[in-house]
Design an enzyme around this catalytic site. Structure first.
Site: not given
Ligand code: 13P
Length: 333
Positions: A25, A120, A160, A162, A202, A271, A333
């Site tokens: 993605d 997500k 997620e 991170e 995630k 993932s 990202y």
């Protein structure tokens, strides 16, 4: 509620033995960076060719139970203009927050109509920048609001948070920060009445900062990460699907394998984006005659991680390319 159960049924397929998720993605901007690294222009045709290569790899479904798509891929074609994702968090220590909650209810309803069953939301926490209490709370609250909205519209939210690899801190510091972040995320998920049975987590693994002199072994990473999962994540959560975050392909696989040496209350799997795609992208190089070879490298990685999910990966016969780290300082990202 009924829609949620439809999705929860599918959750069992996603979190099934020996399988994980292919994160593909990348936003159009990030996909552009990937394509530039092999000398290709960031056109829709090139993005489509690359994504087609990924999803048509023969037999991939044996190891991969789901793919996370960018909006463009879900709809085949949209324009680039939409601004969602990480933006500077006002009042913080140069930190970010993930915007996009506005209008999310109608977007998730439309994604469901389009065939999506998962969504997500990624937000990041930077250790060198603090993290400030404000940034952690905003990250946790945003994830929880998104998860509630996604479930309300029949989608399983992949949550997620991170914790970026940036920094020269040791593994204990990552543990301390992750402990705080995961606590807040699950506190706000509960406050927002999110059903834990219907989410996937995630997270990043608990590792030292990328610039830390002391490296950790897969056994250490597994020990720290599992300890924290046990402390913070209810067993009702069906799956823990790790991101790779800049680790090398082999590192990410070895670490996952180390976490699956004994039984876990959750499906502990992957993932990955970079740790599944890196060698594949380089092998392809944008040339049609390399598609088959590139798909073979994707299958090699998918199979290695499938074995790691089962705790049976040995690390034998890995290429030098697969051992190269992919950490990029200040990566967005
Ligand atoms: P990496 O595995 O490259 O960290 O990407 C996972 C992902 O989906 C980030 O949102």
């Amino acid at each position: 509620m009924f829609q949620c159960f439809t999705s929860f049924y599918k959750l069992k397929t996603v979190a099934s033995p020996g399988r994980g998720i292919l994160a593909m993605d990348e936003s159009n901007a990030t996909c552009g960076k990937r394509l530039a690294s092999i000398g290709l222009e960031n056109t829709e045709a090139n993005r489509q060719a690359y994504r087609t290569l990924l999803v048509t790899a023969p037999g991939l479904g044996q190891y991969i139970s789901g793919a996370i798509l960018f909006e463009e891929t879900l709809y085949q074609s949209t324009t680039d203009g939409k601004k969602m994702g990480l933006v500077p968090l006002a009042g913080s220590n140069d930190e970010s927050w993930c915007q996009g909650l506005d209008g999310l209810a109608s977007r998730t309803a439309a994604y469901y109509q389009q065939g999506a069953r998962f969504a997500k939301w990624r937000t990041v926490v930077s250790i060198p920048n603090g993290p400030s209490a404000l940034a952690v709370r905003e990250a946790a609250w945003g994830l929880a609001r998104y998860a509630a909205i996604a479930q309300d519209n029949g989608l399983v939210p992949i949550v997620e948070p991170e914790i970026l690899l940036d920094g020269d801190h040791g593994i204990d510091r990552t543990f301390e920060v992750a402990q705080k972040v995961w606590a807040e995320v699950f506190f706000y998920l509960a406050e927002n009445n999110v059903m834990f049975e219907g989410i996937l987590l995630k997270p990043s693994m608990v590792t030292p900062g990328a610039e830390c002199k002391e490296k950790a072994t897969p056994q250490q990473v597994a020990e720290y990460t599992l300890k924290l999962l046990h402390r913070r994540i209810p067993p009702a959560v069906p799956g823990i699907m790790f991101l790779s975050g800049g680790q090398s392909e082999v590192e990410a696989t070895l670490n996952l394998n180390a976490m699956n040496q004994g039984p876990n209350p959750w499906h502990v799997s992957f993932s990955y984006a970079r740790a599944l795609q890196n060698t594949c992208l380089k092998t392809w190089g944008g040339r049609p005659e390399n598609v088959k070879a590139a798909q073979d490298t994707l299958l090699t990685r998918a199979k290695a991680n499938s074995l790691a999910q089962l705790g049976k990966y040995t690390g034998e016969g890995e290429s030098e390319e697969a051992k190269k780290g992919m950490f990029v300082k200040g990566y967005v990202y």
